[in-house]
Design a protein around this motif. Structure first.
Motif, mmCIF file in Angstrom:
data_model
loop_
_atom_site.group_PDB
_atom_site.id
_atom_site.type_symbol
_atom_site.label_atom_id
_atom_site.label_comp_id
_atom_site.label_asym_id
_atom_site.label_seq_id
_atom_site.Cartn_x
_atom_site.Cartn_y
_atom_site.Cartn_z
ATOM 1 N N TYR A 303 0.815 -1.219 0.000
ATOM 2 C CA TYR A 303 0.000 0.000 0.000
ATOM 3 C C TYR A 303 0.846 1.266 0.000
ATOM 4 N N LEU A 304 2.136 1.141 0.307
ATOM 5 C CA LEU A 304 3.007 2.304 0.238
ATOM 6 C C LEU A 304 3.235 2.686 -1.213
ATOM 7 N N ARG A 305 3.530 3.958 -1.458
ATOM 8 C CA ARG A 305 3.624 4.442 -2.824
ATOM 9 C C ARG A 305 4.699 3.720 -3.623
ATOM 10 N N GLN A 306 5.850 3.415 -2.984
ATOM 11 C CA GLN A 306 6.919 2.747 -3.713
ATOM 12 C C GLN A 306 6.614 1.278 -3.966
ATOM 13 N N GLY A 307 5.592 0.736 -3.300
ATOM 14 C CA GLY A 307 5.189 -0.652 -3.535
ATOM 15 C C GLY A 307 6.077 -1.647 -2.809
ATOM 16 N N CYS A 308 6.140 -2.848 -3.333
ATOM 17 C CA CYS A 308 6.906 -3.933 -2.723
ATOM 18 C C CYS A 308 8.328 -3.946 -3.271
ATOM 19 N N GLN A 309 9.251 -4.523 -2.503
ATOM 20 C CA GLN A 309 10.646 -4.613 -2.913
ATOM 21 C C GLN A 309 10.966 -6.048 -3.337
ATOM 22 N N ASP A 310 11.795 -6.132 -4.361
ATOM 23 C CA ASP A 310 12.212 -7.444 -4.849
ATOM 24 C C ASP A 310 13.060 -8.148 -3.799
ATOM 25 N N ILE A 311 12.784 -9.420 -3.595
ATOM 26 C CA ILE A 311 13.576 -10.225 -2.663
ATOM 27 C C ILE A 311 14.845 -10.669 -3.371
ATOM 28 N N ASN A 312 15.980 -10.371 -2.796
ATOM 29 C CA ASN A 312 17.246 -10.862 -3.352
ATOM 30 C C ASN A 312 17.487 -12.263 -2.798
ATOM 31 N N GLU A 313 16.994 -13.244 -3.541
ATOM 32 C CA GLU A 313 17.075 -14.629 -3.075
ATOM 33 C C GLU A 313 18.508 -15.099 -2.910
ATOM 34 N N CYS A 314 19.428 -14.494 -3.673
ATOM 35 C CA CYS A 314 20.825 -14.936 -3.592
ATOM 36 C C CYS A 314 21.456 -14.588 -2.248
ATOM 37 N N GLU A 315 20.876 -13.644 -1.504
ATOM 38 C CA GLU A 315 21.414 -13.263 -0.202
ATOM 39 C C GLU A 315 20.874 -14.131 0.926
ATOM 40 N N ASP A 316 19.948 -15.023 0.630
ATOM 41 C CA ASP A 316 19.362 -15.877 1.668
ATOM 42 C C ASP A 316 19.382 -17.328 1.191
ATOM 43 N N PRO A 317 20.581 -17.945 1.131
ATOM 44 C CA PRO A 317 20.681 -19.316 0.612
ATOM 45 C C PRO A 317 19.968 -20.348 1.478
#
Length: 750
Positions: A303-317
Motif C-alpha cells: 500500500y506504500l507508494r513505492q510498492g513492494c521490494q524485490d527479494i534478493n534470493e541470492c542473499e538468503d541461501p
C-alpha cells in the motif's frame, strides 16, 4: 616542541573528520534501511506498544492513514499501551498479507445466583461504513452455558439466527476439551458483508443450574470469535465477571478492503491504492472492494507508494538454495549449475566427468557430420543422374537456361506463391536475382513414370516454339526426379478469369476481343504451319490463354500437345482435352488432326463473344448447349442480343457477323469441312486491318464485302451435328463408338 604539538593537533582533527564521515555514512545506510523496511507512511509512528500498525492504517495523525476510516487510537495511559478501533474494539494484530485485523470484543453474558438473574449484558457491535467487515470465513457465533438460548441479528434486521446449548442433569458446565457440539456449547456461521451485530441471551428453563461446591454463580455467554484462536474452556462460568472487570474478550477477525471501487478506479486525490512496483490487486470475497498484495518474489507493504521490494534470493541461501551460480531476477532467481554439471541448481547439481562429456560430444558431432556428408553426396549423385537422364548434357549447350533446384526453391520462397494447378502439376511464382518474374511448373504427387513422360514431352514441344503469342520457356531444372519448367511470368491472369470471374470491362470492346482472337489464332497457326514438325495443342480453351499487362494473348500449357509426324495429317491417339471444347469427331473416332484445334478455337470464340462458359451454360434455368444456342441465334438473326461485346458502329456489327460465320465454319461437325487455322488467322488479320483504318470515310462497300465469303456456311450440317456435343459425357452417343471410347484418356477435364 611547537612543531610536535601542531602535528598532534592535525592528527586529532583528521581522526575527528574521519569519525564524522563514518558516522554520516552509517546514518545514511541506517536511514535507507529503515525506510526500506518501514511499513508505515514516511514520518509516521508504526507501533503502539508492541503492535505494528502498517499503512493504510495510521495512528492519531490523519496524514498517516489512507483516510479517516483507517485512523486508529493508541491509549498510552495503560501499560502496555493499547490500540483501538473506535472506542471499544481492542486491536491485537493487523495483517497486510491477509487483509485482516484481529480484535478483542467483549462477550454478551447473563449470570444467575440462587435468587435468579443477577447480571446481564447484551452486546451491540457496529463497524460503521468503513473498510472493516466481520470475517465470515474465520469467525463463528458461539454460546457457552447450560440451557442457553443465544440470538444474533444485524442492526437493519436483514438477518437473524442463533443457537442453543443444553446440559444433562449431572453437568453444570461445558466440556473442558474445547469442543463445542451442543452440550454446554454451540456454534453457528455468520453471513457475509456483516458490519453490525446485536447479541442477546435467554434461558430455556427457569431452573437455575449451579454447582454449590464451587460457587453460587452460573453464567451463560454469547460472542463472536475465531475458533482457531480461542479455546472456550478458558472461560469460567462460575466467576463473577464484574469482579476486576473480568469480561471475556475473545479474538474476532475482521476483514478489510482498501478501496470500494474497481482496482483501476481512482478514489479521490490518492487514486489507485496499490503501490507502483511488484503489487497485485484482488477483490475481497467478504466486503465490497479490493485489496493489495505483493507479487511472488516481492516483500513489503503493497500500500506504500513505492510498492513492494524485490527479494534478493541470492542473499538468503538457507531459504532459497542454490548449488551453482545464483543470479537475482525481478520476482525470482536463477541458479546455473557449474560447468560439466547438470541438473536444477535450485534442487541439486549432478556432476559428470569432463572426459565423458567430451567423448560423447565428439561422437555426436562426428555422427552428425557423417550423416550430413552422406546426405549431401547422395543428393548430388542423384541430381547428376537426373541431369543426365533428362538430357542435360545436350540441353546445356542449347540456348535454354539450366536452373538448379536450390535456386528455384529460393526464388519461389520455397514454392510459397501458388499461381494455378493443371492436370500434371502446379505453377508457382518466383523472382530471379535480376528482377525477372518467372512461373515454375512443378509436378504433383502422381505416378513418376507418367510425370516424367509428360514433362519430357512438354519440353520437346515448347523447346521448338518461338512466337510472340506463345508463353516463352526461360529454362529448365533437370536435377530433380521430374524436370521443372521455368516460363516467363504472365502477370494478368487467364482469359477465363477475365471473362467469368472479374468480368473485365475491356472485353466489352469489340476491338479488344477481336485482337485477342487474332493473336490466339496467329499462335495456333504458327504451331500448325511453321513449327517443324507441326504441333497440335489439343487443349485450346480460355484457361490456357494468358494475358499480360497490355492484354496481349499468350497461348500456354503444352502438356497435352502432340507432334504430327512428317507426311501425316493426323494421329490415332487416346482422347484428351476438356469437354465442351473437345472436337466431337475426335471424341467419337479417336482421330486427332489440326482441325480439332480449329473446333476448340471456334468454341473459344463463342465464349469470348457471349461471355458464357461452354461447360456450364444454362438457359431458362436448365442446362443447355452453348454452341446450339449460338447457331440458333445467328440463324434467327438475333445474334447481337446474346453477345457480351458492344459494337459502336455499323462496321463493328458487320465484323461481328463475319466472325460469327467464321465460328460456324470452325464448329462444323465434319473436320474436313472446317477451314484450316491458316485461313482462320488470315480472316481475323484482315478484320484487324479494317479495324485499324484511320479514315473510316474511305471504308466503301467493296471494303465491307464479306471477308469470309470463300468459306462455305454449313449451318444445317452443324445444327444436326450439335446433338453430339455438350459438357456431360452422357450426352454423347457412346453406343455407336464403343471401341474408340476405350481409348479415352483419364485426363479429360470434366
Amino acid at each position: 616542541m611547537m612543531m610536535e604539538k601542531k602535528t598532534r593537533t592535525i592528527q586529532h582533527i583528521t581522526w575527528f573528520l574521519w569519525f564524522v564521515v563514518v558516522l554520516f555514512v552509517w546514518a545514511c545506510i541506517a536511514t535507507a534501511s529503515l525506510a526500506a523496511s518501514s511499513v508505515a507512511n514516511p514520518g509516521c509512528l508504526e507501533t503502539c506498544g508492541d503492535i505494528i500498525v502498517p499503512y493504510p492504517f495510521g495512528i492519531e495523525d490523519p496524514k498517516c492513514a489512507k483516510n479517516k476510516s483507517f485512523l486508529l487510537v493508541c491509549n498510552r495511559s495503560t501499560n502496555p499501551p493499547k490500540l483501538y478501533i473506535g472506542e471499544n474494539i481492542f486491536v491485537y494484530n493487523i495483517s497486510v498479507e491477509n487483509s485482516t485485523a484481529t480484535t478483542g470484543i467483549d462477550a454478551a453474558f447473563r449470570c444467575y445466583n440462587e435468587t435468579g438473574l443477577k447480571w446481564q449484558f447484551d452486546q451491540q457491535i457496529t463497524l460503521l461504513n468503513g473498510p472493516l467487515t466481520f470475517s465470515n470465513s474465520r469467525n463463528k457465533f458461539t454460546s457457552l452455558g447450560c440451557d442457553n438460548l443465544a440470538f444474533m441479528n444485524d442492526a437493519n434486521g436483514g438477518f437473524g439466527g442463533g443457537c442453543f446449548s443444553l446440559c444433562s442433569y449431572n453437568e453444570s458446565s461445558p466440556p473442558d476439551d474445547g469442543s463445542c457440539s451442543g452440550v454446554g456449547c454451540c456454534q453457528t456461521q455468520i453471513p457475509k458483508h456483516l458490519k453490525t451485530l446485536n447479541i442477546t441471551l435467554g434461558k430455556i428453563s427457569s431452573n437455575n443450574i449451579s454447582d454449590n461446591s464451587v460457587s453460587n454463580i452460573s453464567c451463560v455467554y454469547a460472542f463472536l470469535t475465531d475458533p482457531t484462536l480461542f479455546n472456550t474452556s478458558t472461560i469460567d462460568l462460575h466467576i463473577d465477571p464484574s469482579i476486576d472487570n473480568r469480561y471475556p474478550s475473545p479474538p474476532v477477525v475482521l476483514d478489510w478492503v482498501v478501496g470500494k471501487e474497481k482496482c483501476e478506479a481512482s478514489e479521490g486525490p490518492s487514486g489507485y491504492a496499490c503501490g507502483d512496483t511488484g503489487t497485485l490487486c484482488s477483490y475481497s470475497d467478504n466486503g465490497r472492494g479490493y485489496r493489495c498484495s505483493c507479487q511472488e518474489g516481492y516483500i513489503g507493504n503493497p500500500y506504500l507508494r513505492q510498492g513492494c521490494q524485490d527479494i534478493n534470493e541470492c542473499e538468503d541461501p538457507s531459504t532459497y538454495p542454490c548449488e551453482g551460480t545464483c543470479k537475482n531476477t525481478p520476482g525470482n532467481y536463477t541458479c546455473i549449475c557449474p560447468l560439466v554439471m547438470r541438473g536444477d541448481g535450485k534442487v541439486a547439481c549432478r556432476g559428470v566427468r569432463l572426459i565423458v562429456i567430451v567423448t560423447v560430444l565428439g561422437a555426436i558431432i562426428s555422427f552428425v557430420i557423417s550423416i550430413l556428408l552422406i546426405f549431401i553426396l547422395y543428393k548430388r549423385r542423384r541430381q547428376e543422374k537426373n541431369f543426365i537422364k533428362h538430357g542435360g548434357l545436350v540441353l546445356q549447350n542449347q540456348r535454354v537456361r539450366i536452373f538448379k533446384e536450390e535456386e528455384l526453391i529460393k526464388v519461389t520462397n520455397n514454392y510459397g506463391h501458388l499461381l494455378g494447378q493443371g492436370g500434371f502439376g502446379s505453377v508457382y511464382r518466383g523472382v530471379l536475382a535480376d528482377d525477372t518474374h518467372i512461373a515454375v511448373k512443378k509436378p504433383r504427387g502422381l505416378d513418376k513414370t507418367d510425370l516424367n513422360q509428360q514433362f519430357q514431352h512438354e519440353i520437346c514441344i515448347i523447346s521448338q516454339v518461338n512466337h510472340k503469342n506463345v508463353v516463352k520457356l526461360l529454362g529448365l531444372c533437370l536435377h530433380t526426379d521430374i524436370p521443372l519448367l521455368v516460363y516467363e511470368f504472365i502477370s494478368n491472369g487467364t482469359l477465363f478469369e477475365h471473362i467469368h470471374k472479374t468480368k473485365s470491362s475491356f472485353l466489352r470492346s469489340w476491338k479488344n476481343c477481336l485482337r485477342i482472337a487474332e493473336e490466339t489464332a496467329s499462335a495456333l497457326n504458327y504451331l500448325h504451319s511453321s513449327a517443324d514438325p507441326p504441333i497440335i495443342h489439343r487443349d485450346v480453351k480460355s484457361s490456357n490463354i494468358l494475358l499480360d499487362d497490355h492484354h496481349t494473348a499468350k497461348v500456354s500449357d503444352f502438356g497435352a500437345s502432340v507432334l504430327i509426324p512428317l507426311g501425316q495429317n493426323g494421329l490415332a491417339i487416346a482422347v484428351q482435352g476438356t469437354l465442351g471444347y473437345l472436337d466431337p469427331e475426335y471424341l467419337t473416332t479417336g482421330n486427332l488432326t489440326a482441325k480439332s484445334d480449329v473446333y476448340s478455337f471456334g468454341v473459344l470464340l463463342v465464349e469470348l463473344l457471349t461471355g458464357q462458359n461452354p461447360c456450364t451454360f444454362t438457359r431458362f434455368g436448365e442446362r443447355s448447349n452453348l454452341i446450339q444456342y449460338f447457331v440458333s441465334s445467328l440463324q434467327n438473326e438475333n445474334l447481337l442480343q446474346i453477345l457480351n461485346v458492344e459494337a459502336i458502329d455499323r462496321i463493328e456489327r458487320e465484323q461481328i457477323l463475319e466472325v460469327a460465320k467464321l465460328i460456324v465454319n470452325c464448329l462444323n461437325s465434319c473436320g474436313e469441312k472446317r477451314p484450316p487455322m491458316m485461313e482462320v488467322a488470315e480472316v481475323l488479320a484482315k478484320l484487324m486491318r479494317v479495324s485499324h483504318e484511320s479514315l473510316l470515310v474511305q471504308y466503301n462497300s467493296e471494303d465491307t464485302e464479306s471477308l469470309t465469303s470463300d468459306l462455305p456456311f454449313h449451318g444445317l450440317e452443324f445444327e444436326n451435328a450439335t446433338s453430339h456435343m455438350g459438357c456431360q459425357l452422357s450426352e454423347f452417343h457412346l453406343s455407336e463408338t464403343p471401341l474408340i471410347l476405350n481409348q479415352v484418356d483419364s485426363s479429360i477435364d470434366l
